[in-house]
Design an enzyme around this catalytic site. Structure first.
Site, mmCIF file in Angstrom:
data_model
loop_
_atom_site.group_PDB
_atom_site.id
_atom_site.type_symbol
_atom_site.label_atom_id
_atom_site.label_comp_id
_atom_site.label_asym_id
_atom_site.label_seq_id
_atom_site.Cartn_x
_atom_site.Cartn_y
_atom_site.Cartn_z
ATOM 1 N N CYS A 1 -0.031 3.891 2.684
ATOM 2 C CA CYS A 1 0.385 3.437 4.020
ATOM 3 C C CYS A 1 1.810 3.879 4.318
ATOM 4 C CB CYS A 1 0.294 1.913 4.118
ATOM 5 S SG CYS A 1 -1.363 1.226 3.917
ATOM 6 N N CYS B 1 0.834 -1.208 0.000
ATOM 7 C CA CYS B 1 0.000 0.000 0.000
ATOM 8 C C CYS B 1 0.867 1.256 0.000
ATOM 9 C CB CYS B 1 -0.923 -0.033 1.219
ATOM 10 S SG CYS B 1 -1.812 1.504 1.526
#
Length: 335
Positions: free
Chosen positions: A93, A90
């Site tokens: 993230c 991600c």
């Protein structure tokens, strides 16, 4: 699915973790004076620690799993625990996690950060209703609170921390923890906050729009940023993320999956369910679904699949091995 818009200006309320609490089996507590087991976030915590009492822990930031969740519930009776649900693939993230870790350190033991790998802890992902990642929540006295979804700038995340601490104090959770073997940390948040790093104007405008749930404006701002600087990878990743949120907004998972099941060759239906897979962390499922379809369609349908896959590649990260493999397979199918 019904998408959860990023809402850093307020807490979304509680979610039900009772099934996970019932399933989790707390490991035996060590005898008095014995060292805590490696990896246990509670460290020297004793059962029944009262709210407001001080506590020693191995680290302010730690990983939590489906099996160690019970320990985190115990900790949250002393200090609020921020929960960061993330994944290695991600991109957003990787922007958000350093901010969370920095702020947790700044607050000097008044808050802890529990990190949940979405790929390996499905029970926690489901319990926190993490329909997209990163998802950030909190635990206060064992009560879970949803906070926000997506990567936000430091200033807004700091506001969220302040709200969490206020809510914790109102609920009698106002303790402080120290790191085992370290001197008691000073609360740098009380000594004056550093100036937050300013975002480029179009990035800030996009973040502000996302906070209001105005995805169309956020998309326009990111596109403008990319036009001004085609190498702005943060804008490219942000555009991919907010576009995904916009497409899923207002739809339920049941309807999306039903449409995809009824039309296995319906490109739009398969694109929608691939979005759902990506938002839930099922990256390989999304890639496989669209890549299987590419050789069977032509013209605008094939181009739509190609564009969506390239968008996923940017969202997940071009260095991710799953992206490398999918990119190779896409090139083979196209050429």
């Amino acid at each position: 699915m019904s998408n959860i818009p990023p809402t850093p200006s307020g807490l979304r309320g509680a979610v039900d973790l009772s099934s996970l609490v019932d399933r989790a089996q707390r490991p035996p507590q060590p005898p008095a004076g014995a060292p805590a087991q490696a990896g246990s976030p509670t460290g020297a915590a004793a059962p029944g620690t009262e709210s407001g009492a001080d506590l020693t822990v191995p680290s302010l930031v730690f990983d939590v799993t489906d099996d160690t969740f019970q320990d985190v519930l115990q900790l949250s009776s002393v200090v609020p625990v921020i929960v960061d649900i993330w994944a290695e693939w991600c991109g957003p993230c990787k922007q958000l996690s350093p901010i969370l870790e920095q702020l947790t350190a700044e607050y000097g033991g008044r808050v802890l950060l529990a990190k949940v790998d979405a790929d390996t802890n499905p029970q926690l992902v489901q319990a926190f209703q993490a329909q997209s990642i990163p998802t950030v929540a909190a635990l206060i006295g064992g009560r879970p609170l949803g906070l926000f979804v997506g990567a936000l700038p430091e200033a807004q995340v700091r506001d969220v921390y302040e709200q969490v601490l206020q809510a914790a104090e109102q609920n009698g959770v106002s303790g402080r923890v120290t790191v085992d073997g370290a001197a008691a940390p000073e609360d740098t948040a009380e000594q004056g906050e550093p100036e937050p790093e300013e975002l480029p104007p179009h990035h800030q405008a996009a973040y502000d729009a996302i906070e209001q749930g105005d995805y169309a404006t956020a998309i326009a701002e990111y596109k403008t940023a990319i036009l001004q600087d085609p190498h702005d990878q943060m804008a490219v990743a942000g555009l991919a993320q907010v576009s995904l949120l916009d497409r899923l907004n207002g739809h339920t998972a049941e309807d999306i999956r039903a449409a995809a099941g009824a039309g296995p060759q319906d490109v739009q239906a398969q694109l929608a369910v691939a979005d759902l897979d990506i938002s839930g962390g099922h990256v390989e499922d999304a890639f496989g679904r669209l890549l299987d379809l590419v050789p069977t369609v032509f013209g605008e349908d094939r181009e739509a699949l190609r564009v969506r896959l390239v968008e996923y590649f940017e969202l997940i990260g071009t260095d991710d091995p799953r992206v490398v493999a999918a990119r190779r397979r896409l090139a083979s199918a196209l050429y």
